[in-house]
Design an enzyme around this catalytic site. Structure first.
Site, mmCIF file in Angstrom:
data_model
loop_
_atom_site.group_PDB
_atom_site.id
_atom_site.type_symbol
_atom_site.label_atom_id
_atom_site.label_comp_id
_atom_site.label_asym_id
_atom_site.label_seq_id
_atom_site.Cartn_x
_atom_site.Cartn_y
_atom_site.Cartn_z
ATOM 1 N N ARG A 266 11.406 -2.056 10.721
ATOM 2 C CA ARG A 266 10.281 -1.907 11.830
ATOM 3 C C ARG A 266 9.981 -2.629 13.415
ATOM 4 N NH1 ARG A 266 5.324 0.141 8.143
ATOM 5 N NH2 ARG A 266 4.471 -1.246 10.100
ATOM 6 N N LYS B 162 0.991 -1.587 0.162
ATOM 7 C CA LYS B 162 -0.077 0.000 0.000
ATOM 8 C C LYS B 162 0.791 1.134 0.178
ATOM 9 C CE LYS B 162 -1.826 -0.876 3.827
ATOM 10 N NZ LYS B 162 -1.102 -2.362 4.286
ATOM 11 N N ARG C 83 11.699 -5.729 5.296
ATOM 12 C CA ARG C 83 11.573 -4.104 4.559
ATOM 13 C C ARG C 83 12.581 -3.711 4.872
ATOM 14 N NH1 ARG C 83 6.222 -1.779 5.296
ATOM 15 N NH2 ARG C 83 6.038 -2.690 7.218
ATOM 16 N N ARG D 157 0.084 -8.929 13.292
ATOM 17 C CA ARG D 157 -1.195 -7.953 12.160
ATOM 18 C C ARG D 157 -1.695 -8.706 11.161
ATOM 19 N NH1 ARG D 157 4.186 -5.100 10.853
ATOM 20 N NH2 ARG D 157 3.121 -4.014 9.558
ATOM 21 N N ARG E 155 -9.547 1.978 8.623
ATOM 22 C CA ARG E 155 -9.108 -0.111 8.899
ATOM 23 C C ARG E 155 -10.331 -0.586 9.502
ATOM 24 N NH1 ARG E 155 -3.415 0.801 9.044
ATOM 25 N NH2 ARG E 155 -2.548 -1.054 9.592
HETATM 26 P P1 AP5 Z 1 4.783 -1.838 1.802
HETATM 27 O O1 AP5 Z 1 4.572 -0.569 0.735
HETATM 28 O O2 AP5 Z 1 5.669 -1.276 3.261
HETATM 29 O O3 AP5 Z 1 3.499 -2.353 1.878
HETATM 30 P P2 AP5 Z 1 2.154 -1.703 3.501
HETATM 31 O O4 AP5 Z 1 1.312 -2.498 2.764
HETATM 32 O O5 AP5 Z 1 2.356 0.116 3.296
HETATM 33 O O6 AP5 Z 1 3.200 -2.211 4.221
HETATM 34 P P3 AP5 Z 1 2.247 -2.128 6.271
HETATM 35 O O7 AP5 Z 1 3.161 -2.490 6.368
HETATM 36 O O8 AP5 Z 1 3.205 -0.054 6.217
HETATM 37 O O9 AP5 Z 1 1.533 -2.064 6.098
HETATM 38 P P4 AP5 Z 1 0.372 -1.887 7.615
HETATM 39 O O10 AP5 Z 1 -1.093 -2.016 6.946
HETATM 40 O O11 AP5 Z 1 0.891 -2.808 8.519
HETATM 41 O O12 AP5 Z 1 1.000 -0.646 8.504
HETATM 42 P P5 AP5 Z 1 0.562 0.953 8.504
HETATM 43 O O13 AP5 Z 1 2.377 1.672 8.304
HETATM 44 O O14 AP5 Z 1 -0.054 1.304 8.170
HETATM 45 O O15 AP5 Z 1 5.564 -2.951 1.183
HETATM 46 C C1 AP5 Z 1 5.870 -3.901 2.010
HETATM 47 C C2 AP5 Z 1 7.720 -4.395 1.635
HETATM 48 O O16 AP5 Z 1 7.764 -5.453 0.342
HETATM 49 C C3 AP5 Z 1 8.314 -3.117 1.794
HETATM 50 O O17 AP5 Z 1 9.743 -3.632 2.035
HETATM 51 C C4 AP5 Z 1 8.381 -3.041 -0.251
HETATM 52 O O18 AP5 Z 1 10.006 -2.649 -0.948
HETATM 53 C C5 AP5 Z 1 7.943 -4.733 -0.525
HETATM 54 N N1 AP5 Z 1 7.344 -4.379 -2.039
HETATM 55 C C6 AP5 Z 1 6.738 -3.595 -1.883
HETATM 56 N N2 AP5 Z 1 5.248 -3.963 -3.124
HETATM 57 C C7 AP5 Z 1 5.867 -4.995 -3.767
HETATM 58 C C8 AP5 Z 1 6.407 -6.063 -4.681
HETATM 59 N N3 AP5 Z 1 5.090 -5.513 -6.065
HETATM 60 N N4 AP5 Z 1 7.017 -6.856 -5.083
HETATM 61 C C9 AP5 Z 1 8.182 -7.012 -4.202
HETATM 62 N N5 AP5 Z 1 8.193 -6.649 -3.415
HETATM 63 C C10 AP5 Z 1 7.257 -5.138 -3.132
HETATM 64 O O19 AP5 Z 1 0.681 0.268 10.109
HETATM 65 C C11 AP5 Z 1 1.114 -0.022 11.287
HETATM 66 C C12 AP5 Z 1 0.423 -0.300 12.569
HETATM 67 O O20 AP5 Z 1 0.369 1.444 12.922
HETATM 68 C C13 AP5 Z 1 -1.408 -0.842 12.564
HETATM 69 O O21 AP5 Z 1 -0.638 -2.322 13.021
HETATM 70 C C14 AP5 Z 1 -1.780 -0.228 13.004
HETATM 71 O O22 AP5 Z 1 -1.074 -0.989 15.357
HETATM 72 C C15 AP5 Z 1 -1.569 1.009 13.722
HETATM 73 N N6 AP5 Z 1 -2.457 1.885 12.401
HETATM 74 C C16 AP5 Z 1 -2.570 2.546 11.387
HETATM 75 N N7 AP5 Z 1 -3.367 3.604 10.613
HETATM 76 C C17 AP5 Z 1 -4.368 2.852 11.410
HETATM 77 C C18 AP5 Z 1 -5.639 3.337 11.302
HETATM 78 N N8 AP5 Z 1 -6.444 3.603 10.535
HETATM 79 N N9 AP5 Z 1 -6.424 2.391 12.499
HETATM 80 C C19 AP5 Z 1 -5.700 1.725 13.402
HETATM 81 N N10 AP5 Z 1 -4.808 2.024 13.937
HETATM 82 C C20 AP5 Z 1 -3.544 1.812 12.801
HETATM 83 MG MG MG Z 2 3.219 1.272 4.708
#
Ligand code: AP5
Ligand code: MG
Length: 214
Positions: free
Chosen positions: A160, A13, A127, A171, A88
């Site tokens: 991270r 994402k 990552r 997660r 979410r």
């Molecule tokens: P990346 O693009 O970083 O993936 P992502 O979908 O952004 O994954 P996140 O881990 O950031 O998502 P998340 O939803 O768990 O975390 P968030 O920060 O939102 O890609 C992942 C890896 O794969 C990278 O190394 C990339 O280079 C690689 N990659 C990408 N595309 C690829 C491809 N096509 N092929 C190969 N490799 C590829 O949230 C973190 C925490 O914050 C949550 O757990 C929660 O506690 C809290 N939080 C955030 N938002 C909320 C909310 N709205 N409500 C409640 N809690 C929340």
């Molecule tokens: Mg992300």
């Protein structure tokens, strides 16, 4: 153009949201990045969020909804935005729809980046994220020129805290339980679009451009 990115943790994402934001000159709003910035700055919000994030749990809806609803009303969002990691939960989606409806506004696209769970754990362990500018890399798929150093700003890269395998599994459970129901929610509102997130990230982006238009 108002866009929501949906998908499991690690689906890509953030990677795609940054590319969309650059191409269409709209802000990329990542709630995860906002929380991580608050943790780094030691704010009260950051301290509260960290206790949930480190366990792989969602931060409570009340800590995130107002923050996003305020953010999307800032001037730089007038032409649109890409929301990454929000909504979410169904209550978050309903709160966003209700807040936008009051402004006579609505989301245009909810793009679901589909990646099976098996692929996710491998991706997350590779990552690396920049402590300063938030750029993300992958030790195999997107290596930096100098190991451990951000290409964009020269700061240090870290794994991270929530990318440890046990936390990633938690997660994923939380995702299936609380976030996946949004796929039906946005299917019903007629704005859901699906892309295959297992292919090369350039091909994922090409599929997204096909949906959004040049
Ligand atoms: P990346 O693009 O970083 O993936 P992502 O979908 O952004 O994954 P996140 O881990 O950031 O998502 P998340 O939803 O768990 O975390 P968030 O920060 O939102 O890609 C992942 C890896 O794969 C990278 O190394 C990339 O280079 C690689 N990659 C990408 N595309 C690829 C491809 N096509 N092929 C190969 N490799 C590829 O949230 C973190 C925490 O914050 C949550 O757990 C929660 O506690 C809290 N939080 C955030 N938002 C909320 C909310 N709205 N409500 C409640 N809690 C929340
Ligand atoms: Mg992300």
């Amino acid at each position: 153009m108002k866009i929501i990115m949906l998908g499991a943790p690690g689906a890509g994402k953030g990677t795609q949201a940054k590319m969309i934001a650059d191409k269409y000159s709209i802000p990329h709003i990542s709630t995860g990045d906002i929380f991580r910035a608050n943790i780094k700055e030691g704010t009260e919000l950051g301290q509260k969020a960290k206790t949930y994030m480190d366990k792989g749990l969602l931060v409570p809806d009340e800590l995130v909804v107002d923050l996003v609803v305020d953010r999307v009303q800032k001037d730089d969002c007038a032409k649109g935005y890409v929301l990454d990691g929000f909504p979410r939960t169904i209550p978050q989606a309903e709160a966003l729809d209700a807040a936008l409806a009051k402004l006579n506004d609505k989301v245009d696209y909810a793009i679901n980046v589909e990646v099976p769970d098996e692929n996710i754990i491998k991706r997350m362990s590779g990552r690396r994220a920049c402590v300063a500018c938030g750029a993300t890399y992958h030790i195999v798929h997107i290596p930096t020129k100098v190991e451990g150093i951000c290409d964009r700003c020269g700061a240090e890269l870290i794994l991270r805290d929530d990318d440890k395998p046990e936390t990633v599994k938690k997660r994923l459970d939380v995702y299936h339980d609380q976030t996946q129901p949004l796929i039906d929610y946005y299917t019903n509102s007629g704005i859901l679009k699906e892309v295959d997130g297992t292919v090369d990230m350039k091909d994922v982006f090409a599929a997204i451009i096909d949906i959004l238009g040049e």
